[in-house]
Write a protein that holds these residues in place. Structure first.
Motif, mmCIF file in Angstrom:
data_model
loop_
_atom_site.group_PDB
_atom_site.id
_atom_site.type_symbol
_atom_site.label_atom_id
_atom_site.label_comp_id
_atom_site.label_asym_id
_atom_site.label_seq_id
_atom_site.Cartn_x
_atom_site.Cartn_y
_atom_site.Cartn_z
ATOM 1 N N LEU A 125 30.001 35.047 -26.444
ATOM 2 C CA LEU A 125 30.803 34.275 -25.499
ATOM 3 C C LEU A 125 30.555 34.730 -24.067
ATOM 4 O O LEU A 125 30.353 33.907 -23.168
ATOM 5 N N ARG A 126 30.518 36.042 -23.855
ATOM 6 C CA ARG A 126 30.344 36.526 -22.483
ATOM 7 C C ARG A 126 28.945 36.248 -21.942
ATOM 8 O O ARG A 126 28.736 36.225 -20.725
ATOM 9 N N SER A 127 27.972 36.000 -22.835
ATOM 10 C CA SER A 127 26.615 35.686 -22.368
ATOM 11 C C SER A 127 26.582 34.388 -21.565
ATOM 12 O O SER A 127 25.606 34.128 -20.850
ATOM 13 N N LYS A 128 27.648 33.584 -21.660
ATOM 14 C CA LYS A 128 27.698 32.337 -20.890
ATOM 15 C C LYS A 128 27.627 32.602 -19.386
ATOM 16 O O LYS A 128 27.047 31.812 -18.636
ATOM 17 N N ILE A 129 28.213 33.699 -18.930
ATOM 18 C CA ILE A 129 28.188 33.965 -17.492
ATOM 19 C C ILE A 129 26.803 34.420 -17.057
ATOM 20 O O ILE A 129 26.331 34.066 -15.969
ATOM 21 N N GLU A 130 26.112 35.182 -17.908
ATOM 22 C CA GLU A 130 24.738 35.571 -17.583
ATOM 23 C C GLU A 130 23.832 34.347 -17.531
ATOM 24 O O GLU A 130 22.950 34.239 -16.679
ATOM 25 N N CYS A 131 24.062 33.416 -18.445
ATOM 26 C CA CYS A 131 23.297 32.166 -18.450
ATOM 27 C C CYS A 131 23.573 31.366 -17.179
ATOM 28 O O CYS A 131 22.669 30.772 -16.595
ATOM 29 N N THR A 132 24.837 31.368 -16.731
ATOM 30 C CA THR A 132 25.203 30.636 -15.512
ATOM 31 C C THR A 132 24.521 31.233 -14.297
ATOM 32 O O THR A 132 24.032 30.501 -13.417
ATOM 33 N N PHE A 133 24.480 32.565 -14.208
ATOM 34 C CA PHE A 133 23.753 33.210 -13.113
ATOM 35 C C PHE A 133 22.277 32.816 -13.155
ATOM 36 O O PHE A 133 21.650 32.577 -12.109
ATOM 37 N N HIS A 146 26.441 24.069 -7.501
ATOM 38 C CA HIS A 146 26.291 24.188 -8.959
ATOM 39 C C HIS A 146 27.444 23.476 -9.664
ATOM 40 O O HIS A 146 27.223 22.684 -10.602
ATOM 41 N N ASN A 147 28.671 23.744 -9.231
ATOM 42 C CA ASN A 147 29.832 23.090 -9.850
ATOM 43 C C ASN A 147 29.813 21.589 -9.632
ATOM 44 O O ASN A 147 30.143 20.812 -10.536
ATOM 45 N N TYR A 148 29.433 21.174 -8.415
ATOM 46 C CA TYR A 148 29.379 19.735 -8.114
ATOM 47 C C TYR A 148 28.432 19.026 -9.073
ATOM 48 O O TYR A 148 28.774 17.984 -9.651
ATOM 49 N N ILE A 149 27.245 19.594 -9.264
ATOM 50 C CA ILE A 149 26.264 18.957 -10.148
ATOM 51 C C ILE A 149 26.759 18.969 -11.595
ATOM 52 O O ILE A 149 26.592 17.994 -12.334
ATOM 53 N N ALA A 150 27.390 20.083 -12.021
ATOM 54 C CA ALA A 150 27.903 20.175 -13.392
ATOM 55 C C ALA A 150 28.960 19.112 -13.668
ATOM 56 O O ALA A 150 29.070 18.593 -14.783
ATOM 57 N N ILE A 151 29.739 18.752 -12.645
ATOM 58 C CA ILE A 151 30.790 17.736 -12.808
ATOM 59 C C ILE A 151 30.206 16.325 -12.740
ATOM 60 O O ILE A 151 30.522 15.464 -13.569
ATOM 61 N N ILE A 152 29.336 16.096 -11.768
ATOM 62 C CA ILE A 152 28.799 14.750 -11.527
ATOM 63 C C ILE A 152 27.694 14.393 -12.508
ATOM 64 O O ILE A 152 27.568 13.247 -12.948
ATOM 65 N N ASP A 153 26.877 15.369 -12.878
ATOM 66 C CA ASP A 153 25.694 15.090 -13.696
ATOM 67 C C ASP A 153 25.569 16.109 -14.826
ATOM 68 O O ASP A 153 24.744 17.030 -14.763
ATOM 69 N N PRO A 154 26.390 15.988 -15.881
ATOM 70 C CA PRO A 154 26.337 16.962 -16.989
ATOM 71 C C PRO A 154 24.985 17.022 -17.695
ATOM 72 O O PRO A 154 24.688 18.011 -18.365
ATOM 73 N N ASN A 155 24.158 15.975 -17.551
ATOM 74 C CA ASN A 155 22.844 15.956 -18.197
ATOM 75 C C ASN A 155 21.741 16.518 -17.307
ATOM 76 O O ASN A 155 20.556 16.346 -17.604
ATOM 77 N N ASP A 156 22.112 17.176 -16.225
ATOM 78 C CA ASP A 156 21.140 17.760 -15.312
ATOM 79 C C ASP A 156 20.170 18.690 -16.041
ATOM 80 O O ASP A 156 20.563 19.435 -16.954
ATOM 81 N N LYS A 157 18.905 18.641 -15.633
ATOM 82 C CA LYS A 157 17.850 19.415 -16.310
ATOM 83 C C LYS A 157 18.133 20.905 -16.302
ATOM 84 O O LYS A 157 17.989 21.585 -17.324
ATOM 85 N N PHE A 158 18.552 21.447 -15.170
ATOM 86 C CA PHE A 158 18.770 22.884 -15.075
ATOM 87 C C PHE A 158 19.938 23.333 -15.958
ATOM 88 O O PHE A 158 19.906 24.415 -16.544
ATOM 89 N N LEU A 159 20.970 22.508 -16.037
ATOM 90 C CA LEU A 159 22.142 22.885 -16.830
ATOM 91 C C LEU A 159 21.827 22.944 -18.318
ATOM 92 O O LEU A 159 22.492 23.673 -19.068
ATOM 93 N N ASN A 160 20.843 22.185 -18.753
ATOM 94 C CA ASN A 160 20.589 22.056 -20.182
ATOM 95 C C ASN A 160 19.311 22.723 -20.657
ATOM 96 O O ASN A 160 18.999 22.667 -21.843
ATOM 97 N N GLU A 161 18.572 23.362 -19.746
ATOM 98 C CA GLU A 161 17.375 24.053 -20.202
ATOM 99 C C GLU A 161 17.718 25.472 -20.637
ATOM 100 O O GLU A 161 18.707 26.058 -20.207
ATOM 101 N N PHE A 162 16.898 26.017 -21.516
ATOM 102 C CA PHE A 162 17.153 27.353 -22.044
ATOM 103 C C PHE A 162 16.970 28.384 -20.948
ATOM 104 O O PHE A 162 16.010 28.345 -20.190
ATOM 105 N N MET A 163 17.937 29.291 -20.859
ATOM 106 C CA MET A 163 17.876 30.355 -19.869
ATOM 107 C C MET A 163 17.837 31.705 -20.565
ATOM 108 O O MET A 163 18.629 31.971 -21.470
ATOM 109 N N HIS A 164 16.912 32.545 -20.136
ATOM 110 C CA HIS A 164 16.880 33.915 -20.661
ATOM 111 C C HIS A 164 18.102 34.658 -20.146
ATOM 112 O O HIS A 164 18.404 34.631 -18.952
ATOM 113 N N VAL A 165 18.827 35.295 -21.037
ATOM 114 C CA VAL A 165 20.048 36.009 -20.671
ATOM 115 C C VAL A 165 19.716 37.459 -20.367
ATOM 116 O O VAL A 165 19.167 38.178 -21.201
ATOM 117 N N ASN A 166 20.024 37.867 -19.135
ATOM 118 C CA ASN A 166 19.837 39.257 -18.740
ATOM 119 C C ASN A 166 21.056 40.053 -19.188
ATOM 120 O O ASN A 166 22.143 39.888 -18.648
#
Length: 396
Positions: free
Chosen positions: A296-304, A336-356
């Motif tokens: 669950l906490r990895s979500k914030i690393e993914c967001t960064f 970032h928040n604006y795009i997440a609200i307006i465009d949930p299908n945005d490419k960056f929001l839905n691509e796989f991110m390596h979690v640090n």
């Protein structure tokens, strides 16, 4: 004709010949000297305007991905943002630079860490014009903070409720909290305070919901500052600037923070990171708790990761005054928040991110924990800490 008259005419002819020779030499030298910038004729203004409009058309009406690649958002959210700025009076069209172009020059720098000189060429504007509108748009984006960055609600998020891994165990979790480092440029006298393990940086505290939206950001702290020190500062600020913690609710955090009222960290000395659990079954309740906590906490690393992937300016050496560097970080989180609200299908929001999964500075949990809402004795502080450790045990 007497002798004197002949001599006078010869002298006049010699003078004229000398002038002509000098004039010819000057003309030949002028023709062969290197051309200077000021001697190159400028295109008529209408030609330059056509070139500028053509550049914006290529961005907005080019291929399906041209706007996203160039401005880091799709054309729909971009045009919606421009209209929002226009309707709210946050930006104004000028005779020469419409709001769409003001936003485009700003977003291009944020997304590609481009230098001023590169944007001058692309948008055919002076360096002063590019810089002036960057600061105007930065201020306009910052003014949207209260609209697009609201503190975590006092309710269980849908992401937790819909997951059998997390519900009902983390039903009182309202968010995830952590810090990240952003490269900074500061005066030489301040460099020691900002120099940490990752060089000269500013330490940014952020709270994020499981759906990867920022709810709280505190930027501008020295890179050498401890994560818990920044959290204490955030908790000490009065509303609406301080971090909000509800009675009985909590944030998940890493070992850089203590388990205390409103915050639950993982067990120490127990496997925690996802890669440590790969291919292995938890052996006891503490390992199982740490595994679920980590997923669950990895979500914030993914967001960064998403934030820094979209806005490359955050991974470049900044050339702005430090107050502007702080505002740039916050503006990126707002966008970032604006795009997440307006465009949930945005490419960056839905691509796989390596979690640090690198931990922050490990805090000594035996140190006294300060409560910022009321005065407590050290004994009372220790008792409340033990209560929250017991709560963690109950969840486990």
């Amino acid at each position: 004709m007497d002798r004197n008259e002949v001599m006078r005419r010869m002298n006049n002819a010699a003078a004229v010949a000398t002038v002509l020779v000098m004039l010819m030499v000057f003309i030949r030298r002028y023709q062969h000297r290197p051309l200077k910038r000021r001697n190159i004729p400028r295109h008529p203004s209408y030609v330059r305007d056509l070139d500028k409009h053509s550049h914006m058309r290529r961005i907005l009406n080019g291929s399906t991905s041209s706007c996203q690649d160039y401005l880091r958002m799709r054309i729909g959210p971009f045009m919606n943002l421009a209209q929002m700025m226009r309707d709210g009076g946050l930006l104004k069209d000028t005779i020469h630079v419409p709001i769409e172009e003001q936003l485009a020059t700003f977003l291009y720098k944020m997304g590609h860490k481009s230098k001023n000189r590169a944007r001058r060429i692309d948008f055919i504007r002076s360096g002063e014009t590019i810089s002036r509108y960057f600061n105007k748009v930065l201020g306009a984006i910052f003014s949207l903070r209260d609209r697009f960055m609201k503190q975590a609600p006092n309710e269980t998020s849908a992401e937790i409720m819909e997951s059998s891994q997390w519900f009902p165990f983390f039903k009182d979790c309202i968010g995830l909290i952590d810090g990240t480092h952003i490269d900074a440029t500061v005066p030489t006298k301040d460099a020691p305070k900002f120099r940490g393990r990752k060089g000269i940086t500013q330490n940014v505290l952020a709270a994020v919901t499981p759906n990867k939206r920022f709810t709280y950001v505190m930027a501008g702290w020295e890179g050498a500052a401890n994560d818990f020190t920044i959290l204490k500062d955030a908790l000490s600020l009065p509303p609406p600037n301080g971090l909000r913690v509800y009675e009985g609710k909590y944030y998940l955090c890493d070992v850089g923070y203590p388990t205390m009222p409103g915050f639950i960290a993982p067990y120490r000395g127990v496997r925690y990171h996802l890669k440590e659990h790969s291919g292995r079954v938890p052996n006891n309740r503490r390992e199982l708790f740490n595994l679920r906590h980590s997923t669950l906490r990895s979500k914030i690393e993914c967001t960064f990761g998403i934030l820094k992937s979209r806005f490359k300016i955050l991974s470049a050496k900044p050339h702005h005054p430090f107050p502007s560097q702080v505002n740039i970080v916050i503006a990126c989180t707002i966008l970032h928040n604006y795009i997440a609200i307006i465009d949930p299908n945005d490419k960056f929001l839905n691509e796989f991110m390596h979690v640090n999964e690198e931990d922050g500075d490990i805090l000594n949990e035996d140190a006294p924990i300060i409560d910022f809402t009321q005065q407590m004795t050290q004994r009372e502080q220790l008792d409340t800490r033990e209560e929250w450790k017991s709560r963690r045990d109950q969840i486990a």
